[in-house]
Design a protein around this motif. Structure first.
Motif, PDB file in Angstrom:
ATOM      1  N   LEU A  57       0.992  -1.300   0.103  1.00  0.00           N
ATOM      2  CA  LEU A  57      -0.173  -0.058  -0.135  1.00  0.00           C
ATOM      3  C   LEU A  57       0.781   1.569  -0.097  1.00  0.00           C
ATOM      4  O   LEU A  57       0.334   2.100  -0.923  1.00  0.00           O
ATOM      5  CB  LEU A  57      -1.033   0.098   1.247  1.00  0.00           C
ATOM      6  N   LEU A  58       1.863   1.394   0.840  1.00  0.00           N
ATOM      7  CA  LEU A  58       2.873   2.229   0.660  1.00  0.00           C
ATOM      8  C   LEU A  58       3.479   2.777  -0.393  1.00  0.00           C
ATOM      9  O   LEU A  58       3.832   3.680  -0.738  1.00  0.00           O
ATOM     10  CB  LEU A  58       3.836   2.201   1.864  1.00  0.00           C
ATOM     11  N   LEU A  59       3.684   1.691  -1.296  1.00  0.00           N
ATOM     12  CA  LEU A  59       4.215   1.853  -2.667  1.00  0.00           C
ATOM     13  C   LEU A  59       3.017   2.144  -3.682  1.00  0.00           C
ATOM     14  O   LEU A  59       3.321   2.981  -4.681  1.00  0.00           O
ATOM     15  CB  LEU A  59       4.946   0.360  -2.950  1.00  0.00           C
ATOM     16  N   TYR A  60       1.972   1.376  -3.673  1.00  0.00           N
ATOM     17  CA  TYR A  60       1.054   1.791  -4.536  1.00  0.00           C
ATOM     18  C   TYR A  60       0.361   3.057  -4.674  1.00  0.00           C
ATOM     19  O   TYR A  60       0.071   3.510  -5.551  1.00  0.00           O
ATOM     20  CB  TYR A  60       0.243   0.475  -4.496  1.00  0.00           C
ATOM     21  N   ILE A  61      -0.124   3.285  -3.319  1.00  0.00           N
ATOM     22  CA  ILE A  61      -0.715   4.704  -3.120  1.00  0.00           C
ATOM     23  C   ILE A  61       0.032   5.848  -3.838  1.00  0.00           C
ATOM     24  O   ILE A  61      -0.868   6.691  -4.625  1.00  0.00           O
ATOM     25  CB  ILE A  61      -1.216   5.085  -1.690  1.00  0.00           C
ATOM     26  N   PRO A  62       1.327   6.050  -3.591  1.00  0.00           N
ATOM     27  CA  PRO A  62       1.814   7.179  -4.409  1.00  0.00           C
ATOM     28  C   PRO A  62       1.656   6.995  -5.935  1.00  0.00           C
ATOM     29  O   PRO A  62       1.685   8.034  -6.847  1.00  0.00           O
ATOM     30  CB  PRO A  62       3.544   7.129  -3.900  1.00  0.00           C
ATOM     31  N   ILE A  89      -5.691  -1.956  -5.298  1.00  0.00           N
ATOM     32  CA  ILE A  89      -5.423  -1.658  -3.962  1.00  0.00           C
ATOM     33  C   ILE A  89      -6.677  -2.199  -3.060  1.00  0.00           C
ATOM     34  O   ILE A  89      -6.340  -2.621  -1.983  1.00  0.00           O
ATOM     35  CB  ILE A  89      -5.616   0.169  -3.985  1.00  0.00           C
ATOM     36  N   SER A  90      -7.661  -2.385  -3.390  1.00  0.00           N
ATOM     37  CA  SER A  90      -8.877  -3.171  -2.805  1.00  0.00           C
ATOM     38  C   SER A  90      -8.614  -4.507  -2.528  1.00  0.00           C
ATOM     39  O   SER A  90      -8.808  -5.180  -1.568  1.00  0.00           O
ATOM     40  CB  SER A  90     -10.272  -2.829  -3.437  1.00  0.00           C
ATOM     41  N   SER A  91      -7.626  -5.126  -3.546  1.00  0.00           N
ATOM     42  CA  SER A  91      -7.250  -6.450  -3.263  1.00  0.00           C
ATOM     43  C   SER A  91      -6.501  -6.446  -2.342  1.00  0.00           C
ATOM     44  O   SER A  91      -6.340  -7.569  -1.597  1.00  0.00           O
ATOM     45  CB  SER A  91      -6.807  -7.012  -4.828  1.00  0.00           C
ATOM     46  N   ILE A  92      -5.598  -5.636  -2.283  1.00  0.00           N
ATOM     47  CA  ILE A  92      -4.332  -5.730  -1.112  1.00  0.00           C
ATOM     48  C   ILE A  92      -5.086  -5.568  -0.007  1.00  0.00           C
ATOM     49  O   ILE A  92      -4.618  -6.309   1.018  1.00  0.00           O
ATOM     50  CB  ILE A  92      -3.569  -4.681  -1.404  1.00  0.00           C
ATOM     51  N   PHE A  93      -5.930  -4.725   0.242  1.00  0.00           N
ATOM     52  CA  PHE A  93      -6.734  -4.789   1.695  1.00  0.00           C
ATOM     53  C   PHE A  93      -7.430  -6.000   1.914  1.00  0.00           C
ATOM     54  O   PHE A  93      -7.459  -6.563   3.241  1.00  0.00           O
ATOM     55  CB  PHE A  93      -7.810  -3.921   1.617  1.00  0.00           C
ATOM     56  N   VAL A 294       2.506  -4.957  -9.372  1.00  0.00           N
ATOM     57  CA  VAL A 294       2.196  -3.941 -10.574  1.00  0.00           C
ATOM     58  C   VAL A 294       3.008  -2.697  -9.938  1.00  0.00           C
ATOM     59  O   VAL A 294       3.424  -1.914 -10.728  1.00  0.00           O
ATOM     60  CB  VAL A 294       0.633  -3.755 -10.336  1.00  0.00           C
ATOM     61  N   CYS A 295       2.807  -2.345  -8.420  1.00  0.00           N
ATOM     62  CA  CYS A 295       3.497  -1.052  -8.421  1.00  0.00           C
ATOM     63  C   CYS A 295       5.061  -1.095  -8.132  1.00  0.00           C
ATOM     64  O   CYS A 295       5.698  -0.103  -8.671  1.00  0.00           O
ATOM     65  CB  CYS A 295       3.175  -0.611  -6.763  1.00  0.00           C
ATOM     66  N   ILE A 296       5.654  -2.344  -8.182  1.00  0.00           N
ATOM     67  CA  ILE A 296       6.836  -2.343  -8.269  1.00  0.00           C
ATOM     68  C   ILE A 296       7.430  -2.303  -9.694  1.00  0.00           C
ATOM     69  O   ILE A 296       8.379  -1.637 -10.314  1.00  0.00           O
ATOM     70  CB  ILE A 296       7.425  -3.701  -7.758  1.00  0.00           C
ATOM     71  N   VAL A 297       6.677  -2.597 -10.796  1.00  0.00           N
ATOM     72  CA  VAL A 297       6.820  -2.483 -12.295  1.00  0.00           C
ATOM     73  C   VAL A 297       6.977  -0.920 -12.295  1.00  0.00           C
ATOM     74  O   VAL A 297       7.634  -0.671 -13.220  1.00  0.00           O
ATOM     75  CB  VAL A 297       5.975  -3.331 -12.984  1.00  0.00           C
ATOM     76  N   LYS A 303       9.317   5.451 -15.968  1.00  0.00           N
ATOM     77  CA  LYS A 303       9.893   6.529 -15.712  1.00  0.00           C
ATOM     78  C   LYS A 303       9.010   7.820 -15.576  1.00  0.00           C
ATOM     79  O   LYS A 303       9.086   8.377 -14.513  1.00  0.00           O
ATOM     80  CB  LYS A 303      10.933   7.102 -16.877  1.00  0.00           C
ATOM     81  N   THR A 304       7.766   8.018 -16.159  1.00  0.00           N
ATOM     82  CA  THR A 304       6.961   8.668 -15.952  1.00  0.00           C
ATOM     83  C   THR A 304       6.482   8.776 -14.479  1.00  0.00           C
ATOM     84  O   THR A 304       6.387   9.708 -13.648  1.00  0.00           O
ATOM     85  CB  THR A 304       5.877   9.041 -16.992  1.00  0.00           C
ATOM     86  N   ILE A 305       6.167   7.512 -14.244  1.00  0.00           N
ATOM     87  CA  ILE A 305       5.400   7.479 -12.994  1.00  0.00           C
ATOM     88  C   ILE A 305       6.565   7.541 -11.735  1.00  0.00           C
ATOM     89  O   ILE A 305       6.294   8.024 -10.491  1.00  0.00           O
ATOM     90  CB  ILE A 305       4.665   6.040 -12.722  1.00  0.00           C
ATOM     91  N   ARG A 306       7.800   6.895 -12.187  1.00  0.00           N
ATOM     92  CA  ARG A 306       8.963   7.062 -10.976  1.00  0.00           C
ATOM     93  C   ARG A 306       9.319   8.530 -10.591  1.00  0.00           C
ATOM     94  O   ARG A 306       9.287   8.780  -9.412  1.00  0.00           O
ATOM     95  CB  ARG A 306       9.860   6.277 -11.473  1.00  0.00           C
ATOM     96  N   LYS A 307       9.077   9.278 -11.812  1.00  0.00           N
ATOM     97  CA  LYS A 307       9.533  10.800 -11.420  1.00  0.00           C
ATOM     98  C   LYS A 307       8.592  11.363 -10.759  1.00  0.00           C
ATOM     99  O   LYS A 307       8.709  12.177  -9.814  1.00  0.00           O
ATOM    100  CB  LYS A 307       9.924  11.301 -12.836  1.00  0.00           C
ATOM    101  N   SER A 308       7.164  10.974 -11.022  1.00  0.00           N
ATOM    102  CA  SER A 308       6.102  11.795 -10.341  1.00  0.00           C
ATOM    103  C   SER A 308       6.128  11.440  -8.881  1.00  0.00           C
ATOM    104  O   SER A 308       5.813  12.264  -7.802  1.00  0.00           O
ATOM    105  CB  SER A 308       4.781  11.313 -10.839  1.00  0.00           C
ATOM    106  N   VAL A 309       6.519  10.240  -8.508  1.00  0.00           N
ATOM    107  CA  VAL A 309       6.447   9.605  -7.029  1.00  0.00           C
ATOM    108  C   VAL A 309       7.563  10.174  -6.441  1.00  0.00           C
ATOM    109  O   VAL A 309       7.344  10.677  -5.224  1.00  0.00           O
ATOM    110  CB  VAL A 309       6.403   8.051  -7.139  1.00  0.00           C
ATOM    111  N   MET A 310       8.584  10.175  -7.181  1.00  0.00           N
ATOM    112  CA  MET A 310       9.874  10.955  -6.383  1.00  0.00           C
ATOM    113  C   MET A 310       9.644  12.239  -6.094  1.00  0.00           C
ATOM    114  O   MET A 310       9.910  13.000  -4.912  1.00  0.00           O
ATOM    115  CB  MET A 310      10.977  10.973  -7.097  1.00  0.00           C
TER     116      MET A 310
END
Length: 335
Positions: A57-62, A89-93, A294-297, A303-310
């Motif tokens: 969750l900590l990785l996927y929510i960002p 995210i609902s599955s992870i819960f 999925v969030c690890i991928v 790159k786009t998602i990684r930069k946004s999260v950073m």
């Protein structure tokens, strides 16, 4: 198989319409406590599932917010990724957080039948929603790499919202209108059979079986073809960028494919054939990893998602990295 019955009497919708009472013909627990599902505590596995779920969750929510605020959200791929993220995210819960808590305390179905049935409905709907969204995302990615494909036009403009609406109808319908999965602490997993002494054939969920078979076949076919297109697009181009792109496409295809396929096949298998405890646990971890990977991928290969999260999580480090990159670029240009 002649005793497999229609789903409605065993669905959450039927429970809601009957004042949140499960059908006693199928879900009533035995009066004799010794005949009820046992309360088996699994503290170590409970800690594992709960802790890993929190990390996911900590990785996927960002990543979720990075998708929401991305200018690429106007594209069909990112719209589909948004729906996939909601279901993931609902599955992870359920497959991590709830599984960890219920397993740690050894909570059987008969202790909290309504709660566990509701969680099972959410789990089933989320899983089937993930399946249809993941397969559609693969088709969209194939269209992006193979521009001559005629089906690309069906995802353009407002047409994509028809698919997005179908995703929600499919997932919510599966959760409300088919038999829910029920948690069993003995195996740290979810089964359709609540194990209250009724005939197991009553609880076979055929829509889930058909979904999983289709998911396994289409996932291998779509993501395999996506990898082929990625490599074909780079033929004759031996640049570092081309080679990197090939590796990224192959890794994305592998991680999106492997865990969904394993979970689909094993859960369909376990509906009809008794599986050993280790295989049940493998299927549960595969289900967990199908969402968590999925969030690890996204964080490692997008790159786009990684930069946004950073930028969201470490804005100072992000700005510092931008300045360093600009200075290196300026120095190289001046040289």
């Amino acid at each position: 198989m002649d005793k497999i019955i229609p789903d409605f009497n065993l669905t959450l919708t039927n429970m809601i319409l009957n004042g949140f009472e499960l059908d006693p013909n199928y879900y009533e627990c035995p009066a004799n406590i010794s005949e009820r599902p046992p309360s088996v505590r699994r503290p170590y596995w409970g800690i594992w599932f709960f802790a890993s779920g929190v990390v996911m969750l900590l990785l996927y929510i960002p990543c979720f917010f990075a998708i929401v605020f991305s200018p690429l959200l106007k594209t069909p791929a990112y719209k589909t990724m948004l729906v996939l993220a909601i279901y993931d995210i609902s599955s992870i819960f359920i497959h991590s957080i709830s599984t960890g808590i219920l397993g740690f305390y050894g909570v059987p179905f008969c202790d909290y039948p309504r709660l566990i049935a509701c969680l099972g409905g959410v789990a089933l709907g989320s899983w089937m929603g993930c399946c249809i969204a993941s397969m559609t995302l693969a088709v969209i990615r194939i269209c992006d790499l193979s521009m001559q494909m005629n089906i690309k036009k069906y995802f353009d403009g407002a047409r994509i919202y028809i698919f997005l609406g179908a995703f929600f109808v499919y997932g919510v319908g599966a959760g409300l209108l088919t038999k829910p999965v029920i948690f069993t602490p003995t195996y740290m997993s979810w089964f359709f059979d609540p194990m209250v002494g009724k005939n197991p054939e009553f609880y076979v969920n055929l829509p889930h079986t058909y979904n999983n078979i289709l998911m396994a076949i289409c996932t291998l076919a779509f993501y395999g073809f996506l990898s082929y297109l990625g490599f074909k697009a780079g033929d004759g181009n031996t640049s570092n960028n081309s080679n990197t792109r090939k590796v990224v496409i192959l890794l994305q295809s592998f991680f999106f494919c492997i865990f969904h396929t394993i979970a689909s096949v094993l859960y369909a298998y376990m509906q009809f054939i008794a599986a050993p405890p280790y295989l049940i646990l493998v299927s549960q971890i595969a289900w967990q990893t199908s969402s968590g990977s999925v969030c690890i991928v996204y964080l490692t290969l997008n790159k786009t998602i990684r930069k946004s999260v950073m930028k969201m999580v470490c804005p100072k480090a992000y700005l510092y990295g931008r300045r360093v990159s600009m200075m290196i670029s300026m120095n190289s240009n001046s040289a």
